[in-house]
Motif scaffolding. Structure first.
Motif, PDB file in Angstrom:
ATOM      1  N   SER A 231       0.858  -1.174   0.000  1.00  0.00           N
ATOM      2  CA  SER A 231       0.000   0.000   0.000  1.00  0.00           C
ATOM      3  C   SER A 231       0.895   1.225   0.000  1.00  0.00           C
ATOM      4  O   SER A 231       1.821   1.327   0.807  1.00  0.00           O
ATOM      5  CB  SER A 231      -0.891   0.000   1.246  1.00  0.00           C
ATOM      6  OG  SER A 231      -1.514   1.254   1.403  1.00  0.00           O
TER       7      SER A 231
ATOM      8  N   ARG B 176      -5.162  -2.494   2.308  1.00  0.00           N
ATOM      9  CA  ARG B 176      -5.188  -3.089   0.974  1.00  0.00           C
ATOM     10  C   ARG B 176      -3.930  -2.590   0.295  1.00  0.00           C
ATOM     11  O   ARG B 176      -3.524  -1.451   0.505  1.00  0.00           O
ATOM     12  CB  ARG B 176      -6.444  -2.612   0.238  1.00  0.00           C
ATOM     13  CG  ARG B 176      -6.372  -2.685  -1.269  1.00  0.00           C
ATOM     14  CD  ARG B 176      -7.324  -1.686  -1.892  1.00  0.00           C
ATOM     15  NE  ARG B 176      -6.942  -0.320  -1.567  1.00  0.00           N
ATOM     16  CZ  ARG B 176      -7.696   0.739  -1.801  1.00  0.00           C
ATOM     17  NH1 ARG B 176      -8.880   0.603  -2.341  1.00  0.00           N
ATOM     18  NH2 ARG B 176      -7.260   1.957  -1.485  1.00  0.00           N
TER      19      ARG B 176
ATOM     20  N   ARG C 157      -2.383  -1.186  -2.642  1.00  0.00           N
ATOM     21  CA  ARG C 157      -2.538  -0.511  -3.930  1.00  0.00           C
ATOM     22  C   ARG C 157      -1.523   0.620  -3.987  1.00  0.00           C
ATOM     23  O   ARG C 157      -1.420   1.412  -3.055  1.00  0.00           O
ATOM     24  CB  ARG C 157      -3.951   0.046  -4.082  1.00  0.00           C
ATOM     25  CG  ARG C 157      -4.186   0.839  -5.359  1.00  0.00           C
ATOM     26  CD  ARG C 157      -5.614   1.335  -5.445  1.00  0.00           C
ATOM     27  NE  ARG C 157      -6.553   0.234  -5.633  1.00  0.00           N
ATOM     28  CZ  ARG C 157      -7.881   0.373  -5.601  1.00  0.00           C
ATOM     29  NH1 ARG C 157      -8.417   1.566  -5.362  1.00  0.00           N
ATOM     30  NH2 ARG C 157      -8.650  -0.670  -5.791  1.00  0.00           N
TER      31      ARG C 157
ATOM     32  N   ASP D 118      -2.902  -2.712  -7.787  1.00  0.00           N
ATOM     33  CA  ASP D 118      -3.343  -3.605  -6.719  1.00  0.00           C
ATOM     34  C   ASP D 118      -2.564  -4.909  -6.688  1.00  0.00           C
ATOM     35  O   ASP D 118      -2.354  -5.539  -7.736  1.00  0.00           O
ATOM     36  CB  ASP D 118      -4.825  -3.964  -6.903  1.00  0.00           C
ATOM     37  CG  ASP D 118      -5.753  -2.847  -6.484  1.00  0.00           C
ATOM     38  OD1 ASP D 118      -5.818  -2.566  -5.283  1.00  0.00           O
ATOM     39  OD2 ASP D 118      -6.410  -2.259  -7.368  1.00  0.00           O
TER      40      ASP D 118
ATOM     41  N   THR E 259      -8.270  -8.748  -2.838  1.00  0.00           N
ATOM     42  CA  THR E 259      -7.011  -8.163  -2.410  1.00  0.00           C
ATOM     43  C   THR E 259      -6.183  -9.140  -1.585  1.00  0.00           C
ATOM     44  O   THR E 259      -6.731 -10.014  -0.902  1.00  0.00           O
ATOM     45  CB  THR E 259      -7.256  -6.883  -1.580  1.00  0.00           C
ATOM     46  OG1 THR E 259      -6.016  -6.349  -1.139  1.00  0.00           O
ATOM     47  CG2 THR E 259      -8.126  -7.158  -0.367  1.00  0.00           C
TER      48      THR E 259
ATOM     49  N   GLY F 298      -4.537  -7.962   0.800  1.00  0.00           N
ATOM     50  CA  GLY F 298      -4.430  -7.260   2.076  1.00  0.00           C
ATOM     51  C   GLY F 298      -3.279  -6.275   2.066  1.00  0.00           C
ATOM     52  O   GLY F 298      -2.526  -6.148   1.102  1.00  0.00           O
TER      53      GLY F 298
ATOM     54  N   GLY G 120       0.989  -6.439   1.441  1.00  0.00           N
ATOM     55  CA  GLY G 120       0.338  -7.416   0.573  1.00  0.00           C
ATOM     56  C   GLY G 120       1.244  -8.044  -0.464  1.00  0.00           C
ATOM     57  O   GLY G 120       1.107  -9.219  -0.796  1.00  0.00           O
TER      58      GLY G 120
ATOM     59  N   TYR H 103      -5.135 -13.221   5.088  1.00  0.00           N
ATOM     60  CA  TYR H 103      -5.819 -13.333   3.796  1.00  0.00           C
ATOM     61  C   TYR H 103      -5.204 -14.405   2.897  1.00  0.00           C
ATOM     62  O   TYR H 103      -5.883 -14.935   2.012  1.00  0.00           O
ATOM     63  CB  TYR H 103      -5.747 -12.000   3.050  1.00  0.00           C
ATOM     64  CG  TYR H 103      -6.668 -10.903   3.546  1.00  0.00           C
ATOM     65  CD1 TYR H 103      -7.484 -11.058   4.659  1.00  0.00           C
ATOM     66  CD2 TYR H 103      -6.707  -9.672   2.884  1.00  0.00           C
ATOM     67  CE1 TYR H 103      -8.306 -10.031   5.102  1.00  0.00           C
ATOM     68  CE2 TYR H 103      -7.532  -8.644   3.315  1.00  0.00           C
ATOM     69  CZ  TYR H 103      -8.329  -8.830   4.424  1.00  0.00           C
ATOM     70  OH  TYR H 103      -9.140  -7.810   4.845  1.00  0.00           O
TER      71      TYR H 103
ATOM     72  N   PRO I 256     -11.622 -11.006   2.797  1.00  0.00           N
ATOM     73  CA  PRO I 256     -11.785 -10.047   1.691  1.00  0.00           C
ATOM     74  C   PRO I 256     -12.808 -10.544   0.681  1.00  0.00           C
ATOM     75  O   PRO I 256     -12.983 -11.750   0.486  1.00  0.00           O
ATOM     76  CB  PRO I 256     -10.376  -9.992   1.081  1.00  0.00           C
ATOM     77  CG  PRO I 256      -9.773 -11.321   1.402  1.00  0.00           C
ATOM     78  CD  PRO I 256     -10.314 -11.691   2.753  1.00  0.00           C
TER      79      PRO I 256
ATOM     80  N   LEU J  50     -11.284  -6.305  -4.534  1.00  0.00           N
ATOM     81  CA  LEU J  50      -9.999  -5.608  -4.496  1.00  0.00           C
ATOM     82  C   LEU J  50     -10.051  -4.353  -3.631  1.00  0.00           C
ATOM     83  O   LEU J  50      -9.019  -3.730  -3.377  1.00  0.00           O
ATOM     84  CB  LEU J  50      -9.551  -5.239  -5.911  1.00  0.00           C
ATOM     85  CG  LEU J  50      -9.135  -6.416  -6.795  1.00  0.00           C
ATOM     86  CD1 LEU J  50      -8.805  -5.933  -8.196  1.00  0.00           C
ATOM     87  CD2 LEU J  50      -7.959  -7.164  -6.193  1.00  0.00           C
ATOM     88  N   GLU J  51     -11.229  -4.000  -3.185  1.00  0.00           N
ATOM     89  CA  GLU J  51     -11.341  -2.852  -2.292  1.00  0.00           C
ATOM     90  C   GLU J  51     -10.989  -3.273  -0.876  1.00  0.00           C
ATOM     91  O   GLU J  51     -11.009  -4.458  -0.534  1.00  0.00           O
ATOM     92  CB  GLU J  51     -12.745  -2.266  -2.360  1.00  0.00           C
ATOM     93  CG  GLU J  51     -13.120  -1.739  -3.732  1.00  0.00           C
ATOM     94  CD  GLU J  51     -12.066  -0.800  -4.312  1.00  0.00           C
ATOM     95  OE1 GLU J  51     -11.642   0.135  -3.593  1.00  0.00           O
ATOM     96  OE2 GLU J  51     -11.659  -0.997  -5.471  1.00  0.00           O
ATOM     97  N   LYS J  52     -10.684  -2.292  -0.030  1.00  0.00           N
ATOM     98  CA  LYS J  52     -10.273  -2.636   1.318  1.00  0.00           C
ATOM     99  C   LYS J  52     -11.451  -3.120   2.140  1.00  0.00           C
ATOM    100  O   LYS J  52     -12.563  -2.612   2.017  1.00  0.00           O
ATOM    101  CB  LYS J  52      -9.572  -1.469   1.994  1.00  0.00           C
ATOM    102  CG  LYS J  52     -10.409  -0.236   2.229  1.00  0.00           C
ATOM    103  CD  LYS J  52      -9.559   0.828   2.909  1.00  0.00           C
ATOM    104  CE  LYS J  52     -10.350   2.106   3.134  1.00  0.00           C
ATOM    105  NZ  LYS J  52      -9.536   3.149   3.775  1.00  0.00           N
TER     106      LYS J  52
END
Length: 435
Positions: free
Chosen positions: A113, A120, A122, A128, A138, A140, A144, A173, A373, A376-378
């Motif tokens: 991140s 998440r 990104r 991502d 995601t 995470g 990640g 995750y 999750p 792909l969003e948090k």
């Protein structure tokens, strides 16, 4: 590949080549930001050392991925940010020095991140990070890329950072073991800051033994065999408030608790009244990041000279613009807000200590995150990861089962001890029950 305690692979050179090919084959996961161009040469060096009968180093030839907010000279330390794409590290971070001295090969630097801000991963440099177990969701954050790299066998292990759950969330995750050690400020040398009062560096691996080995090496501690705690003498508190409300995850969680009970572990339902304050507790990174990152930027030319200059460049994820503007408003430390946050750290630390010792517990357990999750969003992880992050007590996540969605469920153990020995011993015992 499991990282066997003190027994490096016989063919480290071939293994590193294979891992480099795996990184190339899995570019779509966006887990890796940059490959170490010297990785193959380092593998050749350790191969020749072994051929010549030189003493074997404890991590000799082990390929490891490092989160790209940790300095590795002469590579850039980018924090996933376009504005920092050329921010060269002047020297290795302390933990990297120790890993390399033990024979580890730093094979690549992992996506994250951006600035390590989010749960998440990104970034403006690589987008991502996808979960290798289910690429539609995601992996995470903020570590990640590290989690995805280990889960996809790009490396044996990864080193991430954890300020509010950034090691443990992605490990949960992706079905890995993740250790947030007891907070030690001295180990942050060469690590880009988010909140120096909370930042930690720790391993992300496939077994508790591996976590123990890497943690000892990074902390500069003697290497000792790790033995599991006796199951029938274990007494663990179950923080029922943190079980979450996801039916799929709850089924796995309750099955894991039954497995522990049936193995002889004594489980006691406990409550921690201060949990009601954790979700609304002042965030230390709000007050510490601006000052800390300015000092870091000054040591990484040709990075922007300050957070203000970086902000004015616009070379970062646009979604972080309001947050960075908020961070810029906190220009000094030791304000009343900062002092209030530090007081809450001590208050939570003492509350956990009192719970563990009055109930005669070895530790407390709860799901690492409140739910799995879904995209792909948090996915807000709940306040569970903050217990260790705010208090400074060490915590370990390990997989305790797989839900009907096909994703793993993490169990977190927290100990009110200033060392990780008891925590890792408990984790090893639990790992044996779930495997």
């Amino acid at each position: 590949m499991k990282l066997p305690l003190l027994i490096p692979p016989l063919e480290c050179r071939e293994d590193v080549y294979r891992r480099l090919q795996t990184i190339s084959d899995h570019k779509a996961l966006n887990a890796i930001l940059q490959v170490n161009p010297l990785a193959a040469a380092e593998a050749e060096y350790w191969h020749q050392a072994r051929q010549q009968g030189q003493p074997i180093a404890p991590l000799q030839g082990i390929p490891i991925v490092i989160k790209d907010n940790i300095d590795i000279s002469p590579l850039p330390t980018t924090l996933g940010c376009i504005a920092l794409a050329n921010a060269k590290a002047q020297r290795d971070a302390l933990v990297v020095q120790r890993l390399r001295s033990a024979g580890a090969i730093i094979i690549a630097k992992a996506n994250l991140s951006e600035f390590a801000f989010d749960v998440r991963s990104r970034s403006s440099l690589a987008g991502d990070v996808l979960n290798p177990l289910m690429p539609g969701v995601t992996a995470g954050g903020s570590s990640g890329g590290c989690a995805a790299a280990v889960a996809a066998d790009m490396a044996v292990a990864a080193i991430g950072t954890d300020t509010g759950g950034s090691i443990r969330i992605p490990c949960s995750y992706t079905g890995l073991v993740g250790l947030r050690p007891h907070h030690r400020h001295e180990l942050l040398q060469g690590v880009a800051p988010l909140s120096p009062s909370k930042d930690c560096v720790g391993p992300m691996v496939k077994s508790v033994q591996d976590a123990a080995l890497l943690n000892a090496i990074m902390a500069g501690k003697p290497l000792r065999p790790l033995r599991p705690a006796p199951l029938k003498s274990m007494r663990l508190g179950v923080l029922t408030e943190l079980a979450g409300d996801s039916p799929q995850q709850l089924r796995v969680w309750h099955a894991a608790l039954n497995t522990l009970r049936n193995s002889g572990v004594e489980l006691i339902d406990v409550t921690l009244p201060i949990l009601a304050e954790v979700a609304s507790a002042p965030c230390l990174s709000l007050y510490e990041f601006h000052v800390a990152i300015n000092a870091w930027l000054a040591m990484h030319p040709p990075a922007p000279a300050s957070l203000s200059e970086l902000y004015q460049s616009g070379q970062f994820l646009p979604e972080f613009s309001p947050f960075i503007a908020q961070l810029l408003s906190h220009k000094t430390l030791k304000t009343e807000q900062w002092r209030s946050s530090r007081r809450f750290q001590r208050k939570l630390r003492e509350a956990i200590y009192q719970l563990v010792h009055t109930q005669r517990l070895h530790g407390v357990i709860y799901p690492t995150v409140s739910r799995q999750p879904e995209s792909l969003e948090k996915m807000p992880p709940g306040c569970a990861p903050e217990l260790s992050a705010i208090s400074g007590w060490p915590a370990l996540t390990l997989p305790c089962g797989v839900s009907a969605t096909g994703l793993p469920v993490g169990l977190e153990i927290l100990c009110a001890q200033p060392q990780e020995d008891l925590l890792l011993s408990l984790g090893l015992a639990c790992e044996g029950v779930f495997s």
